[in-house]
Design an enzyme around this catalytic site. Structure first.
Site, PDB file in Angstrom:
ATOM      1  N   ASP A  12      74.624  14.036  53.890  1.00 48.87           N
ATOM      2  CA  ASP A  12      72.945  13.556  53.623  1.00 48.87           C
ATOM      3  C   ASP A  12      72.531  13.908  53.272  1.00 48.87           C
ATOM      4  O   ASP A  12      72.572  15.691  52.974  1.00 48.87           O
ATOM      5  CB  ASP A  12      72.869  12.916  55.124  1.00 48.87           C
ATOM      6  N   SER A  13      71.046  13.852  53.302  1.00 53.35           N
ATOM      7  CA  SER A  13      70.090  14.180  52.386  1.00 53.35           C
ATOM      8  C   SER A  13      69.231  14.870  53.849  1.00 53.35           C
ATOM      9  O   SER A  13      68.071  15.875  54.104  1.00 53.35           O
ATOM     10  CB  SER A  13      68.389  13.333  51.985  1.00 53.35           C
ATOM     11  N   TYR A  44      65.437  11.457  49.377  1.00 50.92           N
ATOM     12  CA  TYR A  44      65.454  11.296  48.743  1.00 50.92           C
ATOM     13  C   TYR A  44      65.388   9.344  48.416  1.00 50.92           C
ATOM     14  O   TYR A  44      65.724   9.480  47.047  1.00 50.92           O
ATOM     15  CB  TYR A  44      67.475  11.282  48.306  1.00 50.92           C
ATOM     16  N   GLY A  45      64.860   8.958  49.189  1.00 53.78           N
ATOM     17  CA  GLY A  45      64.212   7.857  48.982  1.00 53.78           C
ATOM     18  C   GLY A  45      63.175   6.931  48.332  1.00 53.78           C
ATOM     19  O   GLY A  45      63.602   6.720  47.718  1.00 53.78           O
ATOM     20  N   CYS A  75      74.603   8.949  53.090  1.00 55.76           N
ATOM     21  CA  CYS A  75      73.491   8.840  52.289  1.00 55.76           C
ATOM     22  C   CYS A  75      73.575   7.371  51.746  1.00 55.76           C
ATOM     23  O   CYS A  75      74.102   7.276  50.674  1.00 55.76           O
ATOM     24  CB  CYS A  75      72.504   9.904  51.816  1.00 55.76           C
ATOM     25  N   GLU A 154      63.366  11.681  61.405  1.00 60.54           N
ATOM     26  CA  GLU A 154      63.604  13.577  60.837  1.00 60.54           C
ATOM     27  C   GLU A 154      62.322  13.790  61.980  1.00 60.54           C
ATOM     28  O   GLU A 154      62.674  15.368  62.651  1.00 60.54           O
ATOM     29  CB  GLU A 154      63.215  13.584  59.465  1.00 60.54           C
ATOM     30  N   CYS A 186      70.032   2.310  55.722  1.00 60.38           N
ATOM     31  CA  CYS A 186      69.653   3.858  55.617  1.00 60.38           C
ATOM     32  C   CYS A 186      70.531   4.545  56.651  1.00 60.38           C
ATOM     33  O   CYS A 186      70.172   4.469  57.869  1.00 60.38           O
ATOM     34  CB  CYS A 186      68.151   3.374  55.588  1.00 60.38           C
ATOM     35  N   THR A 187      70.745   5.366  56.516  1.00 59.95           N
ATOM     36  CA  THR A 187      71.245   5.962  57.649  1.00 59.95           C
ATOM     37  C   THR A 187      70.559   6.679  58.850  1.00 59.95           C
ATOM     38  O   THR A 187      71.273   7.458  59.909  1.00 59.95           O
ATOM     39  CB  THR A 187      72.349   7.434  57.308  1.00 59.95           C
ATOM     40  N   HIS A 188      69.081   6.943  58.910  1.00 62.33           N
ATOM     41  CA  HIS A 188      68.512   7.150  59.744  1.00 62.33           C
ATOM     42  C   HIS A 188      68.291   6.328  60.165  1.00 62.33           C
ATOM     43  O   HIS A 188      67.419   6.572  61.747  1.00 62.33           O
ATOM     44  CB  HIS A 188      67.556   7.698  58.716  1.00 62.33           C
TER      45      HIS A 188
HETATM   46  N1  DGL Z   1      69.879   8.761  54.734  1.00 63.79           N
HETATM   47  C1  DGL Z   1      69.400   8.298  53.775  1.00 63.79           C
HETATM   48  C2  DGL Z   1      70.096   7.312  52.879  1.00 63.79           C
HETATM   49  O1  DGL Z   1      70.465   6.582  54.174  1.00 63.79           O
HETATM   50  C3  DGL Z   1      67.352   8.393  53.091  1.00 63.79           C
HETATM   51  C4  DGL Z   1      66.815   9.721  53.963  1.00 63.79           C
HETATM   52  C5  DGL Z   1      65.392  10.034  52.382  1.00 63.79           C
HETATM   53  O2  DGL Z   1      64.969   9.372  52.182  1.00 63.79           O
HETATM   54  O3  DGL Z   1      66.253  11.200  52.177  1.00 63.79           O
HETATM   55  O4  DGL Z   1      69.356   6.219  52.213  1.00 63.79           O
END
Ligand code: DGL
Length: 269
Positions: A12-13, A44-45, A75, A154, A186-188
């Site tokens: 993941d990021s 990454y988003g 991710c 985060e 989104c995994t967050h």
């Molecule tokens: N974990 C990323 C996702 O599931 C988002 C976090 C990011 O923007 O890096 O999309």
């Protein structure tokens, strides 16, 4: 050595993919896992498709060097933008989290009116919209980016007033859309689930990809006879491209104090 004893690679990021890693460890506790959080290059988003693909390829190469037997892109943004690219560079099964999330949403929704929240990149890619309508052609999908959720998660602002205010600002328009299900795309976002649930109310089912992605992985390994036969708990190795206290705290909250080993990794060119 049998291929079934090899670890599962997950990336993941950042810390968000730990929600997927935890679901995998619950379902497949005897498997070894190697987790990579690309915290140095997060988020990454809001990055372009080309950049996210480049990062995803780097992450995948590192994990493939660890001789993983399967690769999970934990991710949503990278799954939306780089799944096919990664499937093209290796023979090991590569799984993303978009289709599992869409499956969970279609299963949970009665009316077919489904909300999806995710990063700007995920929403712009239309990956969820396409995956949901592929499974249920009459579905009405309302997709909404919530870019500030990732830095809040985060930062560990899971119970912060600022998070509640921002979540209310993002999510209030969904009250007029008559949805019965909301995908945390989104995994967050599962880290902020309690706040999202309170704002959306009890009549809206919140779903995410974690459990369905773990099931998809189980099926992929089982069909290829790659499930381990070991009966000891699997080893958990974590790498982060930038190690923070937060990463350790969140890993501990999912996996307990002896959560495994955490090492710094330099993935620069
Ligand atoms: N974990 C990323 C996702 O599931 C988002 C976090 C990011 O923007 O890096 O999309």
């Amino acid at each position: 050595m049998s291929k079934a004893t090899l670890p599962i690679g997950i990336f993941d990021s950042g810390v968000g993919g730990l929600t997927v890693a935890a679901a995998i460890c619950r379902l497949l506790p005897h498997e070894h896992i190697v987790y990579l959080g690309d915290t140095a290059r997060l988020p990454y988003g809001n990055k372009s498709v080309a950049t996210v693909q480049r990062y995803a390829i780097k992450n995948a190469h590192f994990l493939l060097k660890q001789k993983v037997k399967a690769l999970v892109i934990a991710c949503n943004t990278a799954s939306a933008m780089a799944l096919e690219v990664l499937q093209g560079i290796t023979d090991v099964p590569v799984l993303g989290v978009i289709t599992p999330g869409a499956q969970a949403a279609v299963k949970a929704s009665k009316s077919g009116a489904i909300g999806v929240i995710g990063t700007v990149g995920t929403i712009r890619s239309n990956a969820y919209q396409n995956a949901i309508t592929a499974l249920r052609p009459d579905a009405r999908v309302v997709a909404l980016p919530c870019p500030l959720f990732v830095p809040l998660a985060e930062e560990g602002f899971m119970h912060h007033k600022a998070t509640e205010l921002i979540a209310r600002t993002y999510l209030t328009p969904l009250h007029h859309e008559d949805i019965d299900t909301l995908v945390l795309g989104c995994t967050h976002y599962p880290l902020l689930q309690h706040i999202i649930a309170e704002i959306m109310g009890p009549h809206i089912a919140l779903v995410d990809s974690a459990n369905t992605a773990a099931l998809a992985l189980h099926n992929a390994l089982s069909t290829r006879e790659l499930l381990t036969t070991a009966r000891k708990p699997g080893a958990r190795t974590f790498y982060a491209t930038d190690i923070s206290d937060r990463f350790q705290e969140i890993a501990q909250s999912f996996f307990g104090p002896g959560f495994g080993t955490l090492e710094h990794l330099d993935l620069t060119e």
